[in-house]
Design a protein around this motif. Structure first.
Motif, PDB file in Angstrom:
ATOM      1  N   GLU A 121       0.832  -1.201   0.000  1.00 53.56           N
ATOM      2  CA  GLU A 121       0.000   0.000   0.000  1.00 53.56           C
ATOM      3  C   GLU A 121       0.868   1.254   0.000  1.00 53.56           C
ATOM      4  O   GLU A 121       0.578   2.220  -0.687  1.00 53.56           O
ATOM      5  N   SER A 122       1.956   1.233   0.785  1.00 51.43           N
ATOM      6  CA  SER A 122       2.822   2.406   0.818  1.00 51.43           C
ATOM      7  C   SER A 122       4.171   2.043   1.414  1.00 51.43           C
ATOM      8  O   SER A 122       4.296   1.079   2.179  1.00 51.43           O
ATOM      9  N   VAL A 123       5.183   2.814   1.013  1.00 51.48           N
ATOM     10  CA  VAL A 123       6.506   2.765   1.634  1.00 51.48           C
ATOM     11  C   VAL A 123       6.938   4.214   1.835  1.00 51.48           C
ATOM     12  O   VAL A 123       7.005   4.987   0.879  1.00 51.48           O
ATOM     13  N   LYS A 124       7.220   4.592   3.072  1.00 48.95           N
ATOM     14  CA  LYS A 124       7.598   5.956   3.393  1.00 48.95           C
ATOM     15  C   LYS A 124       9.024   5.993   3.923  1.00 48.95           C
ATOM     16  O   LYS A 124       9.354   5.322   4.907  1.00 48.95           O
ATOM     17  N   VAL A 125       9.866   6.760   3.251  1.00 47.01           N
ATOM     18  CA  VAL A 125      11.249   6.934   3.701  1.00 47.01           C
ATOM     19  C   VAL A 125      11.244   7.809   4.948  1.00 47.01           C
ATOM     20  O   VAL A 125      10.565   8.841   4.997  1.00 47.01           O
ATOM     21  N   GLN A 126      12.008   7.395   5.983  1.00 46.26           N
ATOM     22  CA  GLN A 126      11.951   8.071   7.275  1.00 46.26           C
ATOM     23  C   GLN A 126      13.151   8.970   7.557  1.00 46.26           C
ATOM     24  O   GLN A 126      13.195   9.621   8.595  1.00 46.26           O
ATOM     25  N   ASP A 127      14.124   8.991   6.660  1.00 43.06           N
ATOM     26  CA  ASP A 127      15.265   9.877   6.869  1.00 43.06           C
ATOM     27  C   ASP A 127      15.745  10.414   5.526  1.00 43.06           C
ATOM     28  O   ASP A 127      15.365   9.920   4.472  1.00 43.06           O
ATOM     29  N   GLY A 128      16.585  11.428   5.583  1.00 45.88           N
ATOM     30  CA  GLY A 128      17.017  12.099   4.367  1.00 45.88           C
ATOM     31  C   GLY A 128      17.851  11.243   3.441  1.00 45.88           C
ATOM     32  O   GLY A 128      17.852  11.461   2.230  1.00 45.88           O
ATOM     33  N   GLU A 129      18.551  10.250   3.982  1.00 42.73           N
ATOM     34  CA  GLU A 129      19.406   9.401   3.163  1.00 42.73           C
ATOM     35  C   GLU A 129      18.718   8.119   2.710  1.00 42.73           C
ATOM     36  O   GLU A 129      19.313   7.316   1.997  1.00 42.73           O
ATOM     37  N   GLY A 130      17.494   7.903   3.136  1.00 45.26           N
ATOM     38  CA  GLY A 130      16.756   6.721   2.716  1.00 45.26           C
ATOM     39  C   GLY A 130      17.247   5.426   3.341  1.00 45.26           C
ATOM     40  O   GLY A 130      17.060   4.354   2.770  1.00 45.26           O
ATOM     41  N   GLN A 131      17.883   5.530   4.508  1.00 46.39           N
ATOM     42  CA  GLN A 131      18.390   4.328   5.165  1.00 46.39           C
ATOM     43  C   GLN A 131      17.286   3.544   5.868  1.00 46.39           C
ATOM     44  O   GLN A 131      17.359   2.322   5.984  1.00 46.39           O
ATOM     45  N   ARG A 132      16.256   4.249   6.331  1.00 49.67           N
ATOM     46  CA  ARG A 132      15.145   3.598   7.033  1.00 49.67           C
ATOM     47  C   ARG A 132      13.823   3.971   6.372  1.00 49.67           C
ATOM     48  O   ARG A 132      13.668   5.078   5.858  1.00 49.67           O
ATOM     49  N   SER A 133      12.893   3.038   6.419  1.00 53.60           N
ATOM     50  CA  SER A 133      11.602   3.258   5.768  1.00 53.60           C
ATOM     51  C   SER A 133      10.505   2.502   6.512  1.00 53.60           C
ATOM     52  O   SER A 133      10.778   1.541   7.238  1.00 53.60           O
ATOM     53  N   HIS A 134       9.274   2.956   6.323  1.00 56.95           N
ATOM     54  CA  HIS A 134       8.110   2.325   6.941  1.00 56.95           C
ATOM     55  C   HIS A 134       7.241   1.732   5.837  1.00 56.95           C
ATOM     56  O   HIS A 134       6.873   2.429   4.895  1.00 56.95           O
ATOM     57  N   TRP A 135       6.921   0.429   5.959  1.00 59.53           N
ATOM     58  CA  TRP A 135       6.194  -0.301   4.931  1.00 59.53           C
ATOM     59  C   TRP A 135       4.803  -0.670   5.423  1.00 59.53           C
ATOM     60  O   TRP A 135       4.622  -1.073   6.568  1.00 59.53           O
ATOM     61  N   VAL A 136       3.822  -0.563   4.527  1.00 65.21           N
ATOM     62  CA  VAL A 136       2.454  -1.022   4.804  1.00 65.21           C
ATOM     63  C   VAL A 136       2.043  -1.944   3.665  1.00 65.21           C
ATOM     64  O   VAL A 136       2.074  -1.557   2.493  1.00 65.21           O
ATOM     65  N   ALA A 137       1.682  -3.182   4.001  1.00 64.26           N
ATOM     66  CA  ALA A 137       1.321  -4.183   2.988  1.00 64.26           C
ATOM     67  C   ALA A 137      -0.096  -4.685   3.213  1.00 64.26           C
ATOM     68  O   ALA A 137      -0.614  -4.680   4.342  1.00 64.26           O
ATOM     69  N   GLU A 155       2.237  -3.791   8.985  1.00 60.86           N
ATOM     70  CA  GLU A 155       3.212  -2.716   8.874  1.00 60.86           C
ATOM     71  C   GLU A 155       4.518  -3.123   9.537  1.00 60.86           C
ATOM     72  O   GLU A 155       4.533  -3.922  10.466  1.00 60.86           O
ATOM     73  N   TRP A 156       5.605  -2.572   9.035  1.00 58.30           N
ATOM     74  CA  TRP A 156       6.901  -2.803   9.661  1.00 58.30           C
ATOM     75  C   TRP A 156       7.880  -1.713   9.227  1.00 58.30           C
ATOM     76  O   TRP A 156       7.656  -1.026   8.235  1.00 58.30           O
ATOM     77  N   ASP A 157       8.949  -1.578   9.978  1.00 62.76           N
ATOM     78  CA  ASP A 157      10.037  -0.684   9.624  1.00 62.76           C
ATOM     79  C   ASP A 157      11.182  -1.506   9.055  1.00 62.76           C
ATOM     80  O   ASP A 157      11.409  -2.656   9.460  1.00 62.76           O
ATOM     81  N   ALA A 158      11.908  -0.921   8.114  1.00 65.87           N
ATOM     82  CA  ALA A 158      13.019  -1.624   7.463  1.00 65.87           C
ATOM     83  C   ALA A 158      14.230  -0.714   7.377  1.00 65.87           C
ATOM     84  O   ALA A 158      14.111   0.522   7.441  1.00 65.87           O
ATOM     85  N   GLU A 159      15.396  -1.334   7.246  1.00 66.93           N
ATOM     86  CA  GLU A 159      16.635  -0.579   7.091  1.00 66.93           C
ATOM     87  C   GLU A 159      17.411  -1.087   5.889  1.00 66.93           C
ATOM     88  O   GLU A 159      17.317  -2.268   5.523  1.00 66.93           O
ATOM     89  N   LEU A 160      18.181  -0.200   5.292  1.00 74.79           N
ATOM     90  CA  LEU A 160      19.031  -0.561   4.169  1.00 74.79           C
ATOM     91  C   LEU A 160      20.248  -1.320   4.692  1.00 74.79           C
ATOM     92  O   LEU A 160      20.870  -0.914   5.678  1.00 74.79           O
ATOM     93  N   THR A 161      20.588  -2.444   4.064  1.00 76.26           N
ATOM     94  CA  THR A 161      21.751  -3.227   4.489  1.00 76.26           C
ATOM     95  C   THR A 161      22.852  -3.251   3.437  1.00 76.26           C
ATOM     96  O   THR A 161      23.973  -3.651   3.735  1.00 76.26           O
ATOM     97  N   ALA A 162      22.554  -2.863   2.210  1.00 74.88           N
ATOM     98  CA  ALA A 162      23.572  -2.783   1.154  1.00 74.88           C
ATOM     99  C   ALA A 162      23.107  -1.769   0.118  1.00 74.88           C
ATOM    100  O   ALA A 162      21.920  -1.699  -0.205  1.00 74.88           O
ATOM    101  N   ASP A 163      24.049  -0.999  -0.386  1.00 80.58           N
ATOM    102  CA  ASP A 163      23.720   0.020  -1.390  1.00 80.58           C
ATOM    103  C   ASP A 163      24.928   0.214  -2.305  1.00 80.58           C
ATOM    104  O   ASP A 163      25.875   0.923  -1.971  1.00 80.58           O
ATOM    105  N   GLU A 164      24.886  -0.445  -3.468  1.00 81.53           N
ATOM    106  CA  GLU A 164      25.953  -0.354  -4.458  1.00 81.53           C
ATOM    107  C   GLU A 164      25.354   0.292  -5.709  1.00 81.53           C
ATOM    108  O   GLU A 164      24.659  -0.380  -6.477  1.00 81.53           O
ATOM    109  N   PRO A 165      25.543   1.584  -5.894  1.00 83.76           N
ATOM    110  CA  PRO A 165      24.904   2.308  -6.998  1.00 83.76           C
ATOM    111  C   PRO A 165      25.065   1.603  -8.344  1.00 83.76           C
ATOM    112  O   PRO A 165      26.171   1.238  -8.749  1.00 83.76           O
TER     113      PRO A 165
END
Length: 251
Positions: free
Chosen positions: A111-127, A136-146
């Motif tokens: 339904e939605s994913v909302k980024v919770q910080d300016g760098e997009g490391q954490r987000s809130h998910w609604v399924a 609903e749950w919160d998630a964090e980025l664990t790898a980011d290779e552009p």
């Protein structure tokens, strides 16, 4: 940890939970009892199926997962691996996916994913969940290779613990980019819950495959075809157009 960090998890020899063994053992016993009232091939089929279910329950083998194609790890997580080729370069696809708020545009179960910080490391998910509910749950980025890889995982306390990874690989013959998606999650009820859900039509493999098809159309065509509010004749035309488009892309 991500799938790459941990590597493939070994399949357990006894891969059925106690509740699953009781359920399928009971179903098997019921089929055997029912077969006694049937004659001919139908009775034999019921007896054979019942015996297989009872045997699986006795030995701890997850016949429910085997029958529905659910991939289960030894810690009762479900794994989904899917891929699609899209006619865009890896950097463009990476940039689109890296903004997690884009995911509900093609992932029908979100339904939605909302980024919770300016760098997009954490987000809130609604399924979406059964019976019109949501999880609903919160998630964090664990790898980011552009341009290459993104991975994320749910934080502690999530109703449905999960982790995901997407890789962007140049497709052979300059055909664009191969997107490889790997998801691991633990549904309520473990493998039993996933098996029952799949039998009822909630198949995560099919869902992710359809999501990736929508992503392909969104990025290559600019929109996702819809048949809502259209006549059955128009639906048929749109299905034919979509099929012709897919044939041209794969030729």
């Amino acid at each position: 940890m991500t799938r790459r960090d941990m590597g493939p998890r070994a399949q357990s020899a006894q891969n059925a939970s106690p509740s699953e063994r009781w359920l399928f053992g009971g179903i098997g016993a019921g089929l055997i009892a029912l077969s006694l009232r049937q004659s001919g091939p139908s009775g034999l089929l019921l007896a054979t199926t019942g015996a297989l279910l009872v045997a699986g329950a006795a030995t701890g083998q997850s016949l429910g997962a085997a029958a529905t194609g659910v991939r289960r790890t030894e810690d009762d997580h479900i794994q989904v691996h899917k891929a699609v080729t899209i006619g865009k370069d890896p950097q463009e696809l990476y940039a689109f996916w890296r903004n997690f708020e884009n995911l509900p545009r093609f992932m029908d179960h979100l339904e939605s994913v909302k980024v919770q910080d300016g760098e997009g490391q954490r987000s809130h998910w609604v399924a979406k969940a059964p019976a019109g509910t949501t999880v609903e749950w919160d998630a964090e980025l664990t790898a980011d290779e552009p341009g290459r890889r993104i991975a994320w995982r749910s934080l502690e306390g999530a109703t449905v613990p999960n982790e995901g990874e997407v890789e962007f690989r140049p497709a052979p013959g300059n055909r664009g980019t191969e997107i490889h998606v790997a998801l691991t999650y633990r549904p309520p009820g473990g493998t039993l819950g996933a098996s029952v859900a799949r039998l009822l039509g909630e198949d995560p493999n099919v869902q992710i495959e359809q999501d990736l098809r929508r992503l392909k159309r969104l990025l290559e065509v600019g929109h996702i075809p819809t048949t809502e509010g259209q006549s059955s004749g128009r639906k048929g035309v749109m299905k034919a157009e979509a099929k012709m488009y897919d044939n041209r892309r794969t030729s």
